[in-house]
Design a protein around this motif. Structure first.
Motif, PDB file in Angstrom:
ATOM      1  N   ALA A 148     -33.366 -13.374  -3.020  1.00 22.33           N
ATOM      2  CA  ALA A 148     -34.239 -14.019  -4.147  1.00 22.33           C
ATOM      3  C   ALA A 148     -35.630 -14.181  -3.782  1.00 22.33           C
ATOM      4  CB  ALA A 148     -33.673 -15.243  -4.793  1.00 22.33           C
ATOM      5  N   ALA A 149     -35.946 -14.769  -2.587  1.00 25.17           N
ATOM      6  CA  ALA A 149     -37.107 -15.096  -2.025  1.00 25.17           C
ATOM      7  C   ALA A 149     -37.813 -13.582  -1.646  1.00 25.17           C
ATOM      8  CB  ALA A 149     -36.950 -15.755  -0.569  1.00 25.17           C
ATOM      9  N   PHE A 150     -37.054 -12.612  -1.091  1.00 25.52           N
ATOM     10  CA  PHE A 150     -37.762 -11.478  -0.943  1.00 25.52           C
ATOM     11  C   PHE A 150     -38.269 -10.681  -2.467  1.00 25.52           C
ATOM     12  CE2 PHE A 150     -38.283  -6.755  -0.561  1.00 25.52           C
ATOM     13  CZ  PHE A 150     -38.835  -6.675   0.607  1.00 25.52           C
ATOM     14  N   GLY A 151     -37.391 -11.055  -3.269  1.00 22.10           N
ATOM     15  CA  GLY A 151     -37.534 -10.482  -4.750  1.00 22.10           C
ATOM     16  C   GLY A 151     -38.769 -10.966  -5.308  1.00 22.10           C
ATOM     17  N   ALA A 152     -38.865 -12.433  -5.153  1.00 18.13           N
ATOM     18  CA  ALA A 152     -39.960 -13.072  -5.944  1.00 18.13           C
ATOM     19  C   ALA A 152     -41.214 -12.637  -5.421  1.00 18.13           C
ATOM     20  CB  ALA A 152     -39.695 -14.644  -5.969  1.00 18.13           C
ATOM     21  N   ALA A 153     -41.213 -12.541  -4.020  1.00 18.90           N
ATOM     22  CA  ALA A 153     -42.668 -12.371  -3.282  1.00 18.90           C
ATOM     23  C   ALA A 153     -42.914 -10.737  -3.598  1.00 18.90           C
ATOM     24  CB  ALA A 153     -42.343 -12.550  -2.028  1.00 18.90           C
ATOM     25  N   LEU A 154     -41.954  -9.926  -3.761  1.00 16.71           N
ATOM     26  CA  LEU A 154     -42.243  -8.528  -3.993  1.00 16.71           C
ATOM     27  C   LEU A 154     -42.833  -8.271  -5.624  1.00 16.71           C
ATOM     28  CD1 LEU A 154     -41.954  -5.180  -3.230  1.00 16.71           C
ATOM     29  CD2 LEU A 154     -39.832  -5.661  -4.081  1.00 16.71           C
ATOM     30  N   TRP A 155     -42.016  -9.278  -6.443  1.00 15.09           N
ATOM     31  CA  TRP A 155     -42.392  -8.962  -7.588  1.00 15.09           C
ATOM     32  C   TRP A 155     -44.017  -9.415  -8.056  1.00 15.09           C
ATOM     33  CZ3 TRP A 155     -38.853  -7.989 -11.921  1.00 15.09           C
ATOM     34  CH2 TRP A 155     -39.450  -8.314 -13.287  1.00 15.09           C
ATOM     35  N   SER A 156     -44.178 -10.387  -7.330  1.00 16.77           N
ATOM     36  CA  SER A 156     -45.697 -10.892  -7.474  1.00 16.77           C
ATOM     37  C   SER A 156     -46.705  -9.944  -6.819  1.00 16.77           C
ATOM     38  CB  SER A 156     -45.771 -12.348  -6.815  1.00 16.77           C
ATOM     39  OG  SER A 156     -47.282 -12.943  -6.796  1.00 16.77           O
ATOM     40  N   ALA A 157     -46.430  -9.695  -5.635  1.00 15.39           N
ATOM     41  CA  ALA A 157     -47.187  -8.420  -5.221  1.00 15.39           C
ATOM     42  C   ALA A 157     -47.327  -7.228  -5.891  1.00 15.39           C
ATOM     43  CB  ALA A 157     -46.615  -7.971  -3.740  1.00 15.39           C
ATOM     44  N   LEU A 182     -30.186   1.288   7.469  1.00 16.53           N
ATOM     45  CA  LEU A 182     -30.737   1.766   8.510  1.00 16.53           C
ATOM     46  C   LEU A 182     -32.138   1.143   8.882  1.00 16.53           C
ATOM     47  CD1 LEU A 182     -29.365   5.334   8.371  1.00 16.53           C
ATOM     48  CD2 LEU A 182     -27.957   3.364   9.461  1.00 16.53           C
ATOM     49  N   THR A 183     -32.656   0.634   8.053  1.00 16.20           N
ATOM     50  CA  THR A 183     -34.191   0.221   8.182  1.00 16.20           C
ATOM     51  C   THR A 183     -34.372  -1.278   7.923  1.00 16.20           C
ATOM     52  OG1 THR A 183     -34.678   0.703   5.904  1.00 16.20           O
ATOM     53  CG2 THR A 183     -34.719   2.608   7.867  1.00 16.20           C
ATOM     54  N   LYS A 184     -35.260  -1.681   8.370  1.00 21.74           N
ATOM     55  CA  LYS A 184     -35.702  -3.239   8.075  1.00 21.74           C
ATOM     56  C   LYS A 184     -36.682  -3.400   6.897  1.00 21.74           C
ATOM     57  CE  LYS A 184     -34.676  -5.077  12.722  1.00 21.74           C
ATOM     58  NZ  LYS A 184     -35.140  -5.968  13.846  1.00 21.74           N
ATOM     59  N   ALA A 185     -36.683  -4.349   6.176  1.00 21.59           N
ATOM     60  CA  ALA A 185     -37.839  -4.669   5.187  1.00 21.59           C
ATOM     61  C   ALA A 185     -38.703  -5.415   5.752  1.00 21.59           C
ATOM     62  CB  ALA A 185     -36.790  -5.387   3.920  1.00 21.59           C
ATOM     63  N   HIS A 186     -40.050  -5.335   5.283  1.00 26.58           N
ATOM     64  CA  HIS A 186     -41.141  -5.864   5.991  1.00 26.58           C
ATOM     65  C   HIS A 186     -41.988  -6.436   4.829  1.00 26.58           C
ATOM     66  CE1 HIS A 186     -40.082  -4.851  10.030  1.00 26.58           C
ATOM     67  NE2 HIS A 186     -39.962  -3.633   9.484  1.00 26.58           N
ATOM     68  N   LEU A 187     -41.883  -7.698   4.609  1.00 21.16           N
ATOM     69  CA  LEU A 187     -42.502  -8.315   3.302  1.00 21.16           C
ATOM     70  C   LEU A 187     -44.084  -8.512   3.726  1.00 21.16           C
ATOM     71  CD1 LEU A 187     -42.407  -9.353   0.456  1.00 21.16           C
ATOM     72  CD2 LEU A 187     -42.099 -11.757   1.357  1.00 21.16           C
ATOM     73  N   THR A 188     -44.371  -8.526   4.834  1.00 24.61           N
ATOM     74  CA  THR A 188     -45.841  -8.636   5.242  1.00 24.61           C
ATOM     75  C   THR A 188     -46.629  -7.490   5.425  1.00 24.61           C
ATOM     76  OG1 THR A 188     -45.025  -8.854   7.703  1.00 24.61           O
ATOM     77  CG2 THR A 188     -45.395 -10.933   6.443  1.00 24.61           C
ATOM     78  N   ASP A 189     -45.839  -6.288   5.562  1.00 28.68           N
ATOM     79  CA  ASP A 189     -46.156  -4.998   5.539  1.00 28.68           C
ATOM     80  C   ASP A 189     -45.802  -3.828   4.577  1.00 28.68           C
ATOM     81  OD1 ASP A 189     -47.840  -3.079   6.419  1.00 28.68           O
ATOM     82  OD2 ASP A 189     -46.633  -2.504   8.380  1.00 28.68           O
ATOM     83  N   LEU A 190     -45.529  -4.238   3.279  1.00 28.66           N
ATOM     84  CA  LEU A 190     -44.924  -3.596   2.200  1.00 28.66           C
ATOM     85  C   LEU A 190     -45.391  -2.012   2.391  1.00 28.66           C
ATOM     86  CD1 LEU A 190     -45.007  -6.061  -0.472  1.00 28.66           C
ATOM     87  CD2 LEU A 190     -43.154  -5.500   0.818  1.00 28.66           C
TER      88      LEU A 190
END
Length: 305
Positions: free
Chosen positions: A285-294, A154-162
């Motif tokens: 996988a792209a979201f996961g890798a970026a989240l991991w690093s952050a 019901l929500t969106k994931a925002h990698l640029t505004d975690l």
């Protein structure tokens, strides 16, 4: 379905860490694992609440093996202290259940400066798992079970505004934190597979756990008359918190469950746990890798896997 949530395979000889295992869904996860013979470590902030949960479980399973470890997921210092206590012990599974659910209409931060829900639900568990990974790796077949949520649909994931810094709405921020917990679980699975170790990572979501449909447990859960009435009038909204525990318990104990799987109630809100498909953003996988690093940068801890 060969796995019966009311008749869990014996867990004798195994040790489980359940974050937030003193209340709500977490309490019933602890109760069910203990009834199956597992040694359950309830990881939560309050010793008094942990003692109440332990007493309630002992009332039903006198021989249950239970203990408490102090853990406040919103504090990196507390997480490190808990990890130090648990390091070197046998841990067959960590069930990462504890979480903050929309504590305020306004954006709040933890003692470490992170948005409360993202900091507690995701970063606290990320740090705990990173610190305990060598301990998990020393136990053959150890599992990490992260707790997701239907809110991710019901929500969106925002990698640029975690951390919901640019725009904050309570439910959206909660959903963001649960996108993160799910993404962490799937990214951990990818890295564990690459490392060819014996630890596995699974993700579960509880569906809807309703107080009014939950069994009474002295000192832990005592649904109000209003809550019982609501449950009778609107039975379609979900099941009790005992049933909401089933997905995580199956992910932690089913001998046929494997890393990367996503477990949730068959009926969506409530029902026997079955394999499901997560939202694309959580499994990316792209979201996961970026989240991991952050996440490594935010908690100040490299995760060596």
């Amino acid at each position: 379905m060969s796995w019966d949530p009311r008749s869990i395979p014996s867990q004798a000889g195994k040790t489980f860490v359940v974050t937030g295992g003193n209340a709500g869904i977490g309490y019933f996860i602890s109760e069910q694992l203990a009834a199956a013979g597992g040694h359950v470590i309830i990881a939560c902030r309050s010793a008094a609440k942990a003692d109440a949960a332990i007493a309630a479980i002992h009332a039903r399973t006198p021989e249950a093996q239970l203990e408490h470890v102090a853990l406040g997921l919103s504090s990196h210092a507390s997480v490190r202290s808990a990890a130090a206590t648990l390091t070197g012990r046998r841990i067959d599974a960590i069930i990462e259940n504890a979480g903050s659910i929309m504590p305020s209409k306004k954006r709040e931060t933890t003692v470490d400066g992170n948005e409360v829900m993202f900091g507690t639900n995701h970063l606290g568990h990320f740090l705990l798992t990173a610190l305990l990974y060598p301990t998990l790796a020393a136990t053959p077949g150890a599992r990490v079970v992260t707790m997701g949520s239907g809110a991710t649909r019901l929500t969106k994931a925002h990698l640029t505004d975690l951390q919901s810094s640019s725009s904050f709405a309570p439910f959206a921020a909660y959903g963001q934190s649960k996108h993160a917990t799910q993404s962490f679980g799937f990214e951990l699975d990818r890295r564990l597979r690459a490392a060819r170790g014996s630890v596995t990572s699974l993700v579960a979501h509880p569906g809807s756990g309703i107080d009014g449909l939950s069994p009474h447990r002295a000192g832990v859960t005592n649904p109000s008359a209003g809550g019982r009435l609501f449950a009778r009038v609107f039975p379609f909204v979900g099941g009790g918190k005992d049933r909401a525990a089933w997905s995580a318990v199956r992910a932690a104990t089913d001998p046929d469950a494997v890393g990367g799987q996503y477990w949730g109630p068959r009926g969506g809100f409530s029902g026997p746990p079955v394999r499901q498909k997560p939202v694309a953003s959580s499994s990316s996988a792209a979201f996961g890798a970026a989240l991991w690093s952050a996440s490594e940068k935010l908690v100040g801890q490299a995760f060596g896997v």
